[in-house]
Design a protein around this motif. Structure first.
Motif, short mmCIF file in Angstrom:
data_model
loop_
_atom_site.label_atom_id
_atom_site.label_comp_id
_atom_site.label_asym_id
_atom_site.label_seq_id
_atom_site.Cartn_x
_atom_site.Cartn_y
_atom_site.Cartn_z
N ASP A 51 34.56 40.32 54.12
CA ASP A 51 35.37 39.72 53.05
C ASP A 51 35.57 40.75 51.94
OD1 ASP A 51 35.65 37.04 54.07
OD2 ASP A 51 33.52 36.77 53.64
N ARG A 52 36.81 41.13 51.73
CA ARG A 52 37.17 42.02 50.62
C ARG A 52 37.83 41.17 49.55
NH1 ARG A 52 37.57 44.99 55.25
NH2 ARG A 52 36.64 47.09 55.15
N ILE A 53 37.21 41.11 48.38
CA ILE A 53 37.66 40.20 47.33
C ILE A 53 37.98 41.01 46.07
CG2 ILE A 53 37.12 38.11 46.04
CD1 ILE A 53 34.98 37.52 48.20
N PRO A 54 39.24 41.33 45.83
CA PRO A 54 39.61 42.16 44.67
C PRO A 54 39.29 41.50 43.32
CG PRO A 54 41.38 42.09 46.30
CD PRO A 54 40.40 41.04 46.69
N PHE A 55 39.41 40.15 43.24
CA PHE A 55 39.16 39.45 41.98
C PHE A 55 38.08 38.41 42.23
CE2 PHE A 55 41.46 38.83 37.82
CZ PHE A 55 40.54 37.95 37.26
N ALA A 56 36.83 38.88 42.37
CA ALA A 56 35.72 37.98 42.65
C ALA A 56 35.25 37.27 41.38
CB ALA A 56 34.56 38.75 43.27
#
Length: 432
Positions: free
Chosen positions: A374-379
């Motif tokens: 999971d790549r989450i730019p705005f975590a």
């Protein structure tokens, strides 16, 4: 309240706002652009494994968790208090002696943290436990690093424990995040558990959605909202109408609306510059071991005290056996910073395998397999010192539009749930 309300966004904040407004008598419709509710708090099934959207946990002592959720029905599984500090050839347990007395001696002998810092930790715990709820997120702010220095904590304590542990909570290993976040979460961990539902984190929004539907809320998924327009007739009055325009060119009219989307989308829909736009990224990679391989950590997070790649390793199936098929292990690894978003899956796995092999030299990890990434730019939104005082209020938009989202409180499940309550109250107040 009388009247109809449209909730835009089916994350935790939107679901709480919808349920509370419907329970107060409003006719409520909720629009969610995805095919399922939950926002970032959701899970998926991959080859029999349950994968949350990034590593997420529930702090059971959060006041809003106790208020809005039936935690017993969530069938929670808890992590052991504390963590294990890891470096090549060394694993040192740092437990909470008050909540995990069986490991008090082992923790006291932990060579990674000076004994004086362990005493300071107990003093800090006592101080925070005696504060009222209203004392948090108020007053002078500073970074976590500055705050710990003021308390007299050593560089070793900060580098070996706080940087990786709070790097996981704030996604900021530099500890430049607001001290308010540290204080609130530290108190929460001292008085409750860190847990995960047996059915995955998606069980939380599923429960809230069930509550909302029981109250009469109509939930519509795959509904992408293009704009929220307030009537020009009386843009600041309680009788002003709202028109919601969807991406398919259809429109819906209501007496009021609650914008409960992600911060960038809420900023676009409302035009409020006070909604934070700077996001903090993270990557969570999920791995499994060959059939029959176990992975025992005492149900504790493994913290990387050396280079932070990965920042931490999570023994998910040890804590929550339901997350993995029988006789398989599910392991998570978190990576921080913008650079992690662009790294190849194989490179992330190589770093994780290298770290685990160094921490556990008695065993091999050659069979480590990637289950998902999971790549989450705005975590989270960035929470530098002073940011919370400048966040928008739930009633800041013009006309009969309210805001719900952690960006009106602070970046956590507590903030999201609490914001939904406040948005419902603001909407109710305007229309009573």
């Amino acid at each position: 309240m009388d009247g109809d309300v449209i909730i835009i966004g089916g994350g935790l904040a939107g679901l709480v706002a919808a349920a509370r407004l419907a329970e107060s008598g409003a006719d409520v419709r909720l629009l969610e652009r995805r095919s399922t509710v939950g926002g970032r708090v959701r899970s998926r099934e991959v080859d029999g494994f349950t994968l949350d959207r990034g590593f997420q946990v529930l702090f059971t002592s959060y006041p809003a968790v106790r208020r809005e959720l039936d935690t017993a029905a969530l069938d929670l599984r808890s992590f052991a208090p504390g963590a294990t500090i890891c470096r090549p050839g060394s694993r040192a347990v740092l437990a909470d002696p008050l909540r995990d007395p069986r490991h008090a001696v082992e923790s006291a002998l932990n060579h990674e943290v000076p004994f004086a810092d362990k005493l300071r930790t107990l003093a800090l715990r006592y101080d925070l436990s005696n504060r009222s709820e209203g004392e948090f997120f108020a007053g002078r702010d500073a970074s976590i690093r500055e705050y710990l220095a003021d308390w007299g904590f050593s560089d070793a304590y900060v580098a070996n424990f706080v940087e990786p542990f709070y790097g996981g909570i704030t996604l900021d290993r530099s500890l430049s995040t607001s001290k308010h976040v540290f204080e609130y979460t530290f108190r929460a961990m001292s008085s409750g558990s860190i847990a995960v539902p047996a059915g995955g984190m998606t069980a939380i929004p599923d429960q809230l959605a069930g509550r909302a539907r029981s109250a009469g809320v109509g939930i519509r998924t795959d509904a992408d909202v293009d704009a929220v327009d307030v009537s020009d007739a009386d843009p600041g009055g309680s009788d002003a109408a709202v028109r919601v325009r969807l991406a398919d060119d259809t429109t819906l009219d209501a007496d009021a609306a609650v914008v409960a989307t992600s911060p960038p989308e809420a900023r676009r829909l409302t035009g409020l510059d006070s909604i934070p736009e700077a996001g903090v990224p993270c990557v969570t990679a999920w791995y499994t071991l060959p059939e029959g391989s176990s992975f025992g950590t005492g149900k504790r997070l493994l913290l990387d005290a050396v280079d932070g790649s990965p920042n931490a390793v999570i023994p998910m199936s040890e804590v929550v056996p339901e997350y993995a098929p029988e006789d398989r292990a599910l392991i998570g690894a978190t990576f921080l910073g913008e650079a992690a978003l662009d790294r190849a899956d194989d490179d992330l796995r190589a770093d994780t395998r290298k770290s685990l092999s160094a921490w556990f030299p008695e065993r091999g990890f050659g069979g480590l397999e990637t289950v998902g990434v999971d790549r989450i730019p705005f975590a989270q939104f960035a929470q530098s010192p002073g940011v919370h005082a400048a966040l928008p209020g739930s009633d800041d938009p013009k006309g009969p539009v309210a805001l719900a989202g952690e960006f009106t409180e602070w970046s956590a499940i507590q903030g999201a749930l609490e914001s939904g309550r406040h948005a419902a109250a603001a909407t109710h107040e305007r229309h009573v």
